[in-house]
Structures are given as structure tokens and as C-alpha cells.
Write a protein that holds these residues in place. Structure first.
Motif, mmCIF file in Angstrom:
data_model
loop_
_atom_site.group_PDB
_atom_site.id
_atom_site.type_symbol
_atom_site.label_atom_id
_atom_site.label_comp_id
_atom_site.label_asym_id
_atom_site.label_seq_id
_atom_site.Cartn_x
_atom_site.Cartn_y
_atom_site.Cartn_z
ATOM 1 N N THR A 18 -3.106 0.796 -4.810
ATOM 2 C CA THR A 18 -3.343 1.377 -3.506
ATOM 3 C C THR A 18 -4.602 2.146 -4.047
ATOM 4 O O THR A 18 -5.113 2.043 -5.299
ATOM 5 C CB THR A 18 -2.255 2.840 -3.592
ATOM 6 N N GLY A 19 -5.321 2.874 -3.216
ATOM 7 C CA GLY A 19 -6.508 3.475 -3.636
ATOM 8 C C GLY A 19 -6.104 5.138 -4.118
ATOM 9 O O GLY A 19 -7.066 5.591 -4.604
ATOM 10 N N SER A 45 -12.083 -0.338 -5.240
ATOM 11 C CA SER A 45 -11.950 -0.181 -4.247
ATOM 12 C C SER A 45 -11.637 -1.001 -3.515
ATOM 13 O O SER A 45 -12.443 -2.080 -3.252
ATOM 14 C CB SER A 45 -12.860 1.202 -3.497
ATOM 15 N N LYS A 46 -10.676 -1.044 -2.281
ATOM 16 C CA LYS A 46 -10.312 -1.523 -1.336
ATOM 17 C C LYS A 46 -11.563 -1.816 -0.090
ATOM 18 O O LYS A 46 -12.563 -0.974 0.094
ATOM 19 C CB LYS A 46 -9.283 -1.281 -0.607
ATOM 20 N N ALA A 80 -6.434 3.024 -7.799
ATOM 21 C CA ALA A 80 -8.101 2.824 -8.343
ATOM 22 C C ALA A 80 -8.717 3.453 -8.911
ATOM 23 O O ALA A 80 -9.607 3.533 -9.999
ATOM 24 C CB ALA A 80 -8.354 4.247 -7.247
ATOM 25 N N TYR A 88 -8.581 -2.052 5.161
ATOM 26 C CA TYR A 88 -9.168 -2.729 3.798
ATOM 27 C C TYR A 88 -8.136 -3.709 3.421
ATOM 28 O O TYR A 88 -8.373 -3.942 1.790
ATOM 29 C CB TYR A 88 -9.123 -1.553 2.907
ATOM 30 N N LEU A 107 -9.065 3.855 0.836
ATOM 31 C CA LEU A 107 -10.462 3.143 -0.045
ATOM 32 C C LEU A 107 -10.561 4.553 -1.567
ATOM 33 O O LEU A 107 -9.170 5.739 -1.031
ATOM 34 C CB LEU A 107 -11.559 4.403 0.302
ATOM 35 N N SER A 108 -10.802 4.448 -2.616
ATOM 36 C CA SER A 108 -11.128 5.002 -3.802
ATOM 37 C C SER A 108 -11.560 6.336 -3.162
ATOM 38 O O SER A 108 -12.247 6.423 -2.750
ATOM 39 C CB SER A 108 -11.539 4.311 -4.826
ATOM 40 N N ASP A 121 0.371 -1.102 0.229
ATOM 41 C CA ASP A 121 0.113 -0.148 -0.282
ATOM 42 C C ASP A 121 1.110 1.074 0.253
ATOM 43 O O ASP A 121 1.961 0.955 -0.093
ATOM 44 C CB ASP A 121 -0.795 0.052 0.674
#
Length: 225
Positions: free
Chosen positions: A109-110, A140-141, A135, A169, A46-47, A7
Motif C-alpha cells: 500500500t501507498g 512508490s507504486k 510507502a 499503479y 501513490l506515496s 492494496d
């Protein structure tokens, strides 16, 4: 061959100040009361649209807030006061893994593709990552799409894949993809959240991550067994 995915925000990069400020700027653009700093950082990973849906609710102007966040971020990043440095040991960890011939490394990664490109350019990481999933590439995660895409792209089995992240996430995404979830305690979510999301291990520093990586990389590859 193994695959180690990282991440970005909260794991490799200490970006909490600019993220919190950008969220505050997005809310102010809509004359909305911004959430607390702790609440703002809880959705990192998150996105953007998903993050604002969690923060403001599905009836909020989440698409507009996401764009306002990007606008605020692009202004704030020009101010040295909003620098987002690597966490101690992060650069050395990446360089050490890059020097090995038995592991591929990547990002999940978001952040947007544009944000990842800027990160790579800033730290001279061109050609370092075998895969980068953002993203813009997958749901999204904690949806497992980023990891599933990375494994398929590189031909790596879930048993040979590790996901390193600071959020629930990240852990949920890794579990759903069948990869090994390893949490870091220095990020934006509490250790309890990582445990509850299924972290197999939690480390307190990049030095503490080294033996976890060494054990993982010493195991026979699933596909070569």
C-alpha cells in the motif's frame, strides 16, 4: 505456498471521503486551489510526495503538501463522519484466506507504516498478514519494490503471487514484479485504467473474487513443481 497481496485504500477500505478531504485541507494550508474530487482520488495508491507531484507538479511544495495532508488526515479521522469502512465482503475474504494453510496474505500500500498499523489495530488484524509493505519501505507504486520485497521475504515465486488492487499503479506494479494483477472495479479508478495497465482479471465484488482466488490457489506451486 501462494502469496496474495492486497492494496488498502479503494480495495479493502472505502476511504475516499477522508482522502479527498485531506487533500483539500493540504491545498488550503498553502492557499492553493484544490483539485476536483475525481482528480484527487485518481492518485490514490501513490506515496504522498509522488501523489502531490502528480497533482500539483514538481515545482509545487510537494513535501509541505504531504505533511499538510498528514496533519489534516490526523484531525479528520477523529470525526465519525469521516469513517473509512471496509468494503462489503473484504473482512470475510481476509478471514477466509487466513484460515487456509496453503496461502500467505499481505498488504502492499501507498499508506505510511503508521497508517497501516492503525488499520490493523482497528480491524483486529494483528498477526493476520505475513508481510506488510508501505510507502516507508519501498519506492512508490508502480515501482515493483513492494512486491519484490514481499516475495523475497517470504520465499515466494512471482508465479505464485497475486496482487489485488483498484488502481493502474497496482496493476503496473504487479506486472513489473511478474505477479498476477487482479483489479477490482469498486475502487477509485475506472476499469478502463485497470485494463490499460495490464489487469489479468477484473472483479466486481468480493464474491466475484472468490472463484479467481480458488483457481489461483488450486494451481501447483512453482517452487514445489
Amino acid at each position: 505456498m501462494k502469496l496474495v497481496l492486497f492494496d488498502v485504500d479503494g480495495t479493502l477500505v472505502d476511504s475516499q471521503n477522508i482522502i479527498a478531504a485531506s487533500i483539500r485541507g493540504a491545498y488550503q494550508a498553502y492557499d492553493m486551489e484544490p483539485p476536483s474530487r475525481e482528480r484527487s482520488l485518481s492518485i490514490v495508491g501513490l506515496s504522498l510526495v509522488e501523489a502531490f507531484t502528480v497533482l500539483a507538479g514538481p515545482k509545487a511544495p510537494v513535501e509541505g503538501l504531504a505533511q499538510a495532508y498528514k496533519d489534516a488526515y490526523n484531525v479528520l479521522r477523529l470525526d465519525p463522519a469521516n469513517d473509512a469502512p471496509l468494503f462489503p465482503g473484504a473482512g470475510e475474504c481476509i478471514e477466509g484466506l487466513k484460515a487456509r494453510d496453503d496461502v500467505l496474505i499481505g498488504l502492499a500500500t501507498g499508506k505510511s507504516r503508521r497508517g497501516v498499523t492503525m488499520l490493523i489495530e482497528r480491524h483486529g488484524w494483528e498477526g493476520v498478514f505475513a508481510t506488510t509493505k508501505t510507502a516507508d519501505d519501498a519506492p512508490s507504486k508502480p515501482h515493483p519494490g513492494m512486491i519484490l520485497q514481499a516475495m523475497e521475504e517470504l520465499g515466494i515465486a512471482p508465479e505464485d503471487t497475486m496482487m489485488i488492487g483498484d488502481s493502474s499503479y497496482d496493476m503496473g506494479m504487479a506486472r513489473a514484479a511478474g505477479a498476477l494483477p487482479v483489479g477490482v472495479s469498486w475502487g477509485f479508478q475506472p476499469v478502463t485504467a485497470l485494463n490499460e495497465a495490464g489487469a489479468a482479471r477484473i472483479v466486481d465484488s468480493y464474491a466475484g473474487l472468490e472463484p479467481v482466488l480458488a483457481s489461483f490457489l488450486s494451481q501447483p506451486s512453482y517452487l514445489s513443481a
